[in-house]
Design a protein around this motif. Structure first.
Motif, PDB file in Angstrom:
ATOM      1  N   ALA A 157       0.833  -1.205   0.000  1.00 12.40           N
ATOM      2  CA  ALA A 157       0.000   0.000   0.000  1.00 12.40           C
ATOM      3  C   ALA A 157       0.870   1.258   0.000  1.00 12.40           C
ATOM      4  N   GLU A 158       1.983   1.230   0.780  1.00  6.95           N
ATOM      5  CA  GLU A 158       2.900   2.383   0.817  1.00  6.95           C
ATOM      6  C   GLU A 158       3.499   2.652  -0.557  1.00  6.95           C
ATOM      7  N   ILE A 159       3.907   1.573  -1.227  1.00  9.92           N
ATOM      8  CA  ILE A 159       4.474   1.720  -2.571  1.00  9.92           C
ATOM      9  C   ILE A 159       3.432   2.320  -3.509  1.00  9.92           C
ATOM     10  N   GLY A 160       2.184   1.859  -3.376  1.00  9.95           N
ATOM     11  CA  GLY A 160       1.085   2.387  -4.196  1.00  9.95           C
ATOM     12  C   GLY A 160       0.904   3.878  -3.951  1.00  9.95           C
ATOM     13  N   ARG A 161       0.964   4.278  -2.659  1.00  3.91           N
ATOM     14  CA  ARG A 161       0.806   5.709  -2.322  1.00  3.91           C
ATOM     15  C   ARG A 161       1.947   6.528  -2.913  1.00  3.91           C
ATOM     16  N   ALA A 162       3.195   6.007  -2.789  1.00  4.76           N
ATOM     17  CA  ALA A 162       4.354   6.724  -3.318  1.00  4.76           C
ATOM     18  C   ALA A 162       4.226   6.880  -4.835  1.00  4.76           C
ATOM     19  N   ARG A 163       3.728   5.816  -5.488  1.00  2.00           N
ATOM     20  CA  ARG A 163       3.562   5.867  -6.945  1.00  2.00           C
ATOM     21  C   ARG A 163       2.531   6.939  -7.335  1.00  2.00           C
ATOM     22  N   ARG A 164       1.406   6.981  -6.577  1.00  2.00           N
ATOM     23  CA  ARG A 164       0.375   7.993  -6.869  1.00  2.00           C
ATOM     24  C   ARG A 164       0.910   9.400  -6.652  1.00  2.00           C
ATOM     25  N   ASP A 165       1.685   9.603  -5.549  1.00  2.00           N
ATOM     26  CA  ASP A 165       2.265  10.930  -5.279  1.00  2.00           C
ATOM     27  C   ASP A 165       3.187  11.360  -6.423  1.00  2.00           C
ATOM     28  N   LEU A 166       3.990  10.407  -6.898  1.00  2.00           N
ATOM     29  CA  LEU A 166       4.920  10.724  -7.993  1.00  2.00           C
ATOM     30  C   LEU A 166       4.165  11.084  -9.265  1.00  2.00           C
ATOM     31  N   ARG A 167       3.109  10.290  -9.560  1.00  2.00           N
ATOM     32  CA  ARG A 167       2.307  10.582 -10.762  1.00  2.00           C
ATOM     33  C   ARG A 167       1.725  11.979 -10.677  1.00  2.00           C
ATOM     34  N   ALA A 168       1.187  12.340  -9.482  1.00  2.00           N
ATOM     35  CA  ALA A 168       0.569  13.660  -9.299  1.00  2.00           C
ATOM     36  C   ALA A 168       1.611  14.757  -9.483  1.00  2.00           C
ATOM     37  N   LEU A 169       2.815  14.527  -8.922  1.00  2.00           N
ATOM     38  CA  LEU A 169       3.890  15.521  -9.046  1.00  2.00           C
ATOM     39  C   LEU A 169       4.274  15.717 -10.516  1.00  2.00           C
ATOM     40  N   ILE A 170       4.428  14.587 -11.218  1.00  2.00           N
ATOM     41  CA  ILE A 170       4.841  14.659 -12.627  1.00  2.00           C
ATOM     42  C   ILE A 170       3.773  15.395 -13.451  1.00  2.00           C
ATOM     43  N   ALA A 171       2.478  15.104 -13.135  1.00  2.00           N
ATOM     44  CA  ALA A 171       1.400  15.771 -13.874  1.00  2.00           C
ATOM     45  C   ALA A 171       1.368  17.263 -13.548  1.00  2.00           C
ATOM     46  N   SER A 172       1.518  17.622 -12.256  1.00  2.00           N
ATOM     47  CA  SER A 172       1.369  19.035 -11.883  1.00  2.00           C
ATOM     48  C   SER A 172       2.543  19.868 -12.390  1.00  2.00           C
ATOM     49  N   LYS A 173       3.712  19.271 -12.497  1.00  2.00           N
ATOM     50  CA  LYS A 173       4.891  20.038 -12.954  1.00  2.00           C
ATOM     51  C   LYS A 173       5.198  19.798 -14.435  1.00  2.00           C
ATOM     52  N   SER A 174       4.389  18.963 -15.071  1.00  2.00           N
ATOM     53  CA  SER A 174       4.665  18.581 -16.469  1.00  2.00           C
ATOM     54  C   SER A 174       6.126  18.184 -16.663  1.00  2.00           C
ATOM     55  N   CYS A 175       6.609  17.353 -15.742  1.00  2.00           N
ATOM     56  CA  CYS A 175       8.058  17.059 -15.767  1.00  2.00           C
ATOM     57  C   CYS A 175       8.383  15.625 -16.208  1.00  2.00           C
ATOM     58  N   ALA A 176       7.441  14.991 -16.960  1.00  2.00           N
ATOM     59  CA  ALA A 176       7.753  13.635 -17.444  1.00  2.00           C
ATOM     60  C   ALA A 176       9.039  13.597 -18.269  1.00  2.00           C
ATOM     61  N   PRO A 177       9.272  14.587 -19.171  1.00  2.00           N
ATOM     62  CA  PRO A 177      10.516  14.491 -19.960  1.00  2.00           C
ATOM     63  C   PRO A 177      11.770  14.507 -19.087  1.00  2.00           C
ATOM     64  N   ILE A 178      11.798  15.386 -18.080  1.00  2.00           N
ATOM     65  CA  ILE A 178      13.009  15.478 -17.257  1.00  2.00           C
ATOM     66  C   ILE A 178      13.165  14.240 -16.372  1.00  2.00           C
ATOM     67  N   MET A 179      12.018  13.636 -15.957  1.00  6.06           N
ATOM     68  CA  MET A 179      12.096  12.398 -15.172  1.00  6.06           C
ATOM     69  C   MET A 179      12.689  11.269 -16.023  1.00  6.06           C
ATOM     70  N   LEU A 180      12.249  11.236 -17.284  1.00  2.00           N
ATOM     71  CA  LEU A 180      12.790  10.202 -18.180  1.00  2.00           C
ATOM     72  C   LEU A 180      14.291  10.421 -18.382  1.00  2.00           C
ATOM     73  N   ARG A 181      14.669  11.715 -18.568  1.00  4.48           N
ATOM     74  CA  ARG A 181      16.087  12.002 -18.790  1.00  4.48           C
ATOM     75  C   ARG A 181      16.904  11.682 -17.530  1.00  4.48           C
ATOM     76  N   LEU A 182      16.301  11.960 -16.343  1.00  4.27           N
ATOM     77  CA  LEU A 182      16.967  11.657 -15.078  1.00  4.27           C
ATOM     78  C   LEU A 182      17.242  10.150 -14.958  1.00  4.27           C
ATOM     79  N   ALA A 183      16.189   9.354 -15.295  1.00  3.94           N
ATOM     80  CA  ALA A 183      16.357   7.895 -15.226  1.00  3.94           C
ATOM     81  C   ALA A 183      17.453   7.437 -16.181  1.00  3.94           C
ATOM     82  N   TRP A 184      17.454   8.027 -17.358  1.00 10.46           N
ATOM     83  CA  TRP A 184      18.463   7.649 -18.365  1.00 10.46           C
ATOM     84  C   TRP A 184      19.853   8.053 -17.906  1.00 10.46           C
ATOM     85  N   HIS A 185      19.994   9.278 -17.377  1.00 14.66           N
ATOM     86  CA  HIS A 185      21.318   9.718 -16.930  1.00 14.66           C
ATOM     87  C   HIS A 185      21.810   8.906 -15.729  1.00 14.66           C
TER      88      HIS A 185
END
Ligand code: HEM
Length: 197
Positions: free
Chosen positions: A17-45
């Motif tokens: 359940a904690e992992i699920g909550r963390a995943r939802r928080d991250l999704r909300a953050l990515i949506a509110s900041k429109s930062c999916a591209p930088i998250m992808l680049r971060l993972a790649w780097h």
């Protein structure tokens, strides 16, 4: 380290359940900041700096996630004091339910890294290549004080105490035995107090 391969991770419902909550928080953050591209680049780097030839080496250790965080801090002074001897080491590690073999194998963790005077008062590395995980800690330990490498009092007792010494001698001549026992002891250590539900 890899997750427990055969059975999959054993975690309780609260952990999932904690992992699920963390995943939802991250999704909300990515949506509110429109930062999916930088998250992808971060993972790649993060992954893209990997060099398969310069990792520390050492054994692969199965890992079971799910140890609980505690909301209260434990009292100070439970970790081993490097200035003490064999009976102190045993007192601390036996409290965790570990054995003489675990003490010696885990002390081999000092194959990596170094001590700094501003942190512990000790100075220097235990091995000639402190970024390589191998059995050189035990080889150097058996050479005594002459080689200019660091030996804490708690390292030295591993050759002075006969029950510890037999493992030091084994690991110095048989790196596979060290890797096998280290992986087992490290797994025990990382799962202390964890009861799969
Ligand atoms: C570093 C003590 C067990 C891994 C150190 C330092 C001390 C110490 C004094 C130097 C800290 C500094 O100056 O920054 C002890 C004692 C142990 C013990 C008394 C009892 C047996 C372990 C175990 C592991 C471990 C079980 C892992 C399996 C390390 C590593 C460093 C280190 C990797 C180097 C960290 C760095 O380079 O910043 N330890 N240790 N030690 N210890 Fe231990």
């Amino acid at each position: 380290m890899s997750a427990a391969a055969a059975t999959g991770p054993v975690v309780d419902a609260e952990y999932v359940a904690e992992i699920g909550r963390a995943r939802r928080d991250l999704r909300a953050l990515i949506a509110s900041k429109s930062c999916a591209p930088i998250m992808l680049r971060l993972a790649w780097h993060d992954a893209g700096t990997y060099d398969k030839n310069t990792i520390t080496g050492g054994p692969t250790i199965d890992f079971v996630p799910g140890r609980r965080d505690s909301s209260v801090a434990i009292e100070e002074g439970r970790l081993p004091d490097a200035k003490q001897g064999a009976s102190h080491l045993r007192e601390v590690f036996y409290r965790m339910g570990l054995t003489d073999k675990d003490i010696v194998a885990l002390s081999g963790g000092h194959t990596l890294g170094k001590a700094r005077p501003d942190r512990s008062g000790f100075d220097g590395a235990w091995t000639k290549d402190p970024l390589k995980f191998d059995n050189s800690y035990f080889i150097e330990l058996l050479k005594g004080d002459s080689n200019g490498l660091l030996k804490l009092p708690t390292d030295k007792v591993l050759v002075e105490d006969a029950d510890f010494r037999r493992f030091v001698e084994l690991y110095a001549k048989d790196e596979d035995a060290f890797f096998r026992d280290y992986a087992e002891s490290h797994k025990k250590l990382s799962e202390l107090g964890f009861t799969p539900s």
